[in-house]
Write a protein that holds these residues in place. Structure first.
Motif, mmCIF file in Angstrom:
data_model
loop_
_atom_site.group_PDB
_atom_site.id
_atom_site.type_symbol
_atom_site.label_atom_id
_atom_site.label_comp_id
_atom_site.label_asym_id
_atom_site.label_seq_id
_atom_site.Cartn_x
_atom_site.Cartn_y
_atom_site.Cartn_z
ATOM 1 N N PRO A 1 0.790 -1.239 0.000
ATOM 2 C CA PRO A 1 0.000 0.000 0.000
ATOM 3 C C PRO A 1 0.816 1.280 0.000
ATOM 4 C CG PRO A 1 -0.099 -1.082 2.146
ATOM 5 C CD PRO A 1 0.561 -2.045 1.211
ATOM 6 N N SER A 2 2.057 1.234 0.474
ATOM 7 C CA SER A 2 2.868 2.454 0.488
ATOM 8 C C SER A 2 3.310 2.867 -0.908
ATOM 9 C CB SER A 2 4.103 2.260 1.378
ATOM 10 O OG SER A 2 5.013 1.331 0.800
ATOM 11 N N LYS A 3 3.295 1.923 -1.862
ATOM 12 C CA LYS A 3 3.753 2.209 -3.223
ATOM 13 C C LYS A 3 2.655 2.059 -4.268
ATOM 14 C CE LYS A 3 8.334 2.810 -2.831
ATOM 15 N NZ LYS A 3 9.098 3.924 -3.438
ATOM 16 N N HIS A 4 1.693 1.178 -4.032
ATOM 17 C CA HIS A 4 0.731 0.824 -5.075
ATOM 18 C C HIS A 4 -0.712 0.873 -4.572
ATOM 19 C CE1 HIS A 4 4.138 -0.324 -7.554
ATOM 20 N NE2 HIS A 4 4.589 -1.049 -6.534
ATOM 21 N N GLU A 5 -1.045 1.921 -3.845
ATOM 22 C CA GLU A 5 -2.390 2.129 -3.314
ATOM 23 C C GLU A 5 -2.780 1.004 -2.360
ATOM 24 O OE1 GLU A 5 -5.149 4.170 -6.378
ATOM 25 O OE2 GLU A 5 -4.118 2.566 -7.495
ATOM 26 N N ASP A 6 -3.931 1.170 -1.764
ATOM 27 C CA ASP A 6 -4.444 0.162 -0.836
ATOM 28 C C ASP A 6 -5.224 -0.878 -1.640
ATOM 29 O OD1 ASP A 6 -5.002 -1.106 1.563
ATOM 30 O OD2 ASP A 6 -6.764 0.124 1.979
ATOM 31 N N LYS A 7 -4.496 -1.604 -2.488
ATOM 32 C CA LYS A 7 -5.102 -2.575 -3.405
ATOM 33 C C LYS A 7 -4.364 -3.910 -3.320
ATOM 34 C CE LYS A 7 -7.943 0.374 -5.584
ATOM 35 N NZ LYS A 7 -9.414 0.232 -5.611
ATOM 36 N N ILE A 8 -5.128 -4.972 -3.536
ATOM 37 C CA ILE A 8 -4.544 -6.308 -3.657
ATOM 38 C C ILE A 8 -4.464 -6.641 -5.142
ATOM 39 C CG2 ILE A 8 -4.831 -8.753 -3.114
ATOM 40 C CD1 ILE A 8 -6.473 -7.906 -0.680
ATOM 41 N N TYR A 9 -3.276 -7.025 -5.597
ATOM 42 C CA TYR A 9 -3.046 -7.403 -6.993
ATOM 43 C C TYR A 9 -2.906 -8.919 -7.049
ATOM 44 C CZ TYR A 9 -2.144 -2.438 -7.697
ATOM 45 O OH TYR A 9 -2.273 -1.063 -7.748
ATOM 46 N N VAL A 10 -3.608 -9.538 -7.998
ATOM 47 C CA VAL A 10 -3.708 -11.001 -8.009
ATOM 48 C C VAL A 10 -3.428 -11.556 -9.397
ATOM 49 C CG1 VAL A 10 -5.202 -12.991 -7.574
ATOM 50 C CG2 VAL A 10 -5.457 -10.918 -6.190
ATOM 51 N N LYS A 11 -2.588 -12.590 -9.458
ATOM 52 C CA LYS A 11 -2.473 -13.446 -10.640
ATOM 53 C C LYS A 11 -3.284 -14.701 -10.352
ATOM 54 C CE LYS A 11 1.519 -14.328 -12.700
ATOM 55 N NZ LYS A 11 2.861 -14.937 -12.938
ATOM 56 N N VAL A 12 -4.188 -15.045 -11.257
ATOM 57 C CA VAL A 12 -5.116 -16.150 -11.039
ATOM 58 C C VAL A 12 -4.371 -17.489 -11.012
ATOM 59 C CG1 VAL A 12 -7.138 -17.347 -11.982
ATOM 60 C CG2 VAL A 12 -6.977 -14.848 -12.110
ATOM 61 N N GLY A 13 -4.762 -18.353 -10.078
ATOM 62 C CA GLY A 13 -4.164 -19.670 -9.965
ATOM 63 C C GLY A 13 -5.035 -20.749 -10.585
ATOM 64 N N LYS A 14 -4.566 -21.973 -10.509
ATOM 65 C CA LYS A 14 -5.257 -23.122 -11.093
ATOM 66 C C LYS A 14 -6.643 -23.300 -10.468
ATOM 67 C CE LYS A 14 -4.722 -28.134 -11.622
ATOM 68 N NZ LYS A 14 -3.874 -29.305 -11.282
ATOM 69 N N VAL B 1 -8.142 -5.091 -6.345
ATOM 70 C CA VAL B 1 -9.310 -4.884 -5.496
ATOM 71 C C VAL B 1 -8.888 -4.349 -4.128
ATOM 72 C CG1 VAL B 1 -10.749 -6.638 -6.604
ATOM 73 C CG2 VAL B 1 -9.244 -7.289 -4.710
ATOM 74 N N SER B 2 -9.799 -3.678 -3.469
ATOM 75 C CA SER B 2 -9.569 -3.193 -2.107
ATOM 76 C C SER B 2 -9.644 -4.363 -1.130
ATOM 77 C CB SER B 2 -10.629 -2.157 -1.743
ATOM 78 O OG SER B 2 -10.650 -1.940 -0.349
ATOM 79 N N PRO B 3 -8.840 -4.338 -0.048
ATOM 80 C CA PRO B 3 -8.988 -5.361 0.988
ATOM 81 C C PRO B 3 -10.367 -5.356 1.626
ATOM 82 C CG PRO B 3 -6.913 -4.178 1.246
ATOM 83 C CD PRO B 3 -7.709 -3.439 0.209
ATOM 84 N N ASP B 4 -11.110 -4.254 1.459
ATOM 85 C CA ASP B 4 -12.438 -4.149 2.052
ATOM 86 C C ASP B 4 -13.552 -4.615 1.118
ATOM 87 O OD1 ASP B 4 -11.431 -2.971 4.426
ATOM 88 O OD2 ASP B 4 -11.295 -1.037 3.406
ATOM 89 N N SER B 5 -13.210 -5.058 -0.083
ATOM 90 C CA SER B 5 -14.241 -5.463 -1.036
ATOM 91 C C SER B 5 -14.954 -6.721 -0.546
ATOM 92 C CB SER B 5 -13.637 -5.724 -2.414
ATOM 93 O OG SER B 5 -12.962 -6.960 -2.443
ATOM 94 N N ALA B 6 -16.217 -6.838 -0.901
ATOM 95 C CA ALA B 6 -17.013 -8.003 -0.495
ATOM 96 C C ALA B 6 -16.399 -9.296 -1.024
ATOM 97 C CB ALA B 6 -18.445 -7.848 -0.982
ATOM 98 N N TYR C 1 -9.235 -13.077 7.608
ATOM 99 C CA TYR C 1 -8.560 -11.913 8.163
ATOM 100 C C TYR C 1 -8.166 -10.959 7.045
ATOM 101 C CZ TYR C 1 -8.115 -14.974 12.227
ATOM 102 O OH TYR C 1 -8.385 -15.816 13.280
ATOM 103 N N SER C 2 -8.090 -9.684 7.379
ATOM 104 C CA SER C 2 -7.651 -8.692 6.407
ATOM 105 C C SER C 2 -6.162 -8.855 6.132
ATOM 106 C CB SER C 2 -7.925 -7.282 6.934
ATOM 107 O OG SER C 2 -7.332 -6.315 6.090
ATOM 108 N N ILE C 3 -5.777 -8.636 4.886
ATOM 109 C CA ILE C 3 -4.364 -8.700 4.532
ATOM 110 C C ILE C 3 -3.576 -7.629 5.278
ATOM 111 C CG2 ILE C 3 -4.461 -7.133 2.534
ATOM 112 C CD1 ILE C 3 -2.601 -9.212 1.106
#
Length: 230
Positions: free
Chosen positions: A67-80, A95-100, A108-110
């Motif tokens: 979050p200090s460099k790339h906003e308060d967002k979770i970046y994901v590469k999809v897995g199998k 997506v935001s850690p607060d997203s549904a 738990y929150s990241i």
């Protein structure tokens, strides 16, 4: 118990970057069982996380949170087998850690990743016992405990939770922390195994850290969304 926690808090405060494999078993908020082994990389200040699923279900899923460099967002590469429409290896929209969507899949929150949350809670519980705000048996010091996961004994402290004290264990239960106090261990002082059981003794959570590197000499490049494109 206070000596163990003093060692643990000092060890955690000294952490810069941390790497290990994390085996976790838990039940998602939707009631689905989760059983994964992940590569876990962590930086304490400023806080950043990278994980990669190593076990079969979700294999290859990667997550970056910085979050200090790339906003308060979770970046994901999809897995199998993660998504019916997105193939493994594709990048999902951040997506935001607060997203549904995130909250329905994660207990738990990241933002709470790392050992700090656990150590703070145990230290606060000790203080409340000292002040007479909690009964003395809220914590139990079990001392050295032999576990199959480690070749040497770990030191166990159990947090005995009454009904309503913990939203995860709503009807009460026990969360036991197993600390590595072996001299010269890279994880000395840290709770490398955490197990929660409900009031009937049934396992509710299981988190095991192994193959620990500390320090892990991680940089901003290790916690960049660009890493997911490689």
């Amino acid at each position: 118990m206070k000596a163990v926690l003093a060692t643990a808090n000092a060890a955690w405060k000294a952490v810069d970057t941390f790497e290990g494999t994390l085996t976790k078993r838990e039940i998602s908020p939707q009631g689905a069982p989760i059983n994964e082994m992940v590569l876990f990389q962590y930086r304490r200040e400023p806080m950043a996380v990278f994980t990669r699923v190593l076990s079969e279900k979700g294999k290859g899923r990667e997550i970056v949170y910085n979050p200090s460099k790339h906003e308060d967002k979770i970046y994901v590469k999809v897995g199998k087998d993660d998504h019916p429409l997105l193939k493994a290896g594709r990048l999902a929209p951040p997506v935001s850690p607060d997203s549904a969507m995130v909250k329905e899949k994660s207990r738990y929150s990241i933002r709470d990743t790392g050992f700090g949350r656990h150590l703070t809670r145990l230290s606060d519980t000790v203080a409340k016992i000292d002040d007479g705000k909690l009964p003395a048996d809220a914590l139990t010091f079990h001392g050295p405990a032999k576990r199959d996961e480690y070749s040497y004994p770990l030191t166990a402290i159990a947090h005995n939770l009454r009904s309503g004290e913990d939203p995860i264990l709503a009807n009460g239960g026990t969360r036991t922390y197993f600390f590595d106090l072996k001299e010269n261990s890279p994880s000395r002082g840290l709770p490398v195994l955490i197990i929660a059981t409900d009031g009937s003794g049934k396992e509710n959570e299981y988190y095991l850290f192994e193959n620990i590197k500390l320090p892990a000499n991680l940089t901003d490049a290790d916690f960049s969304p660009e890493r997911l494109k490689k």
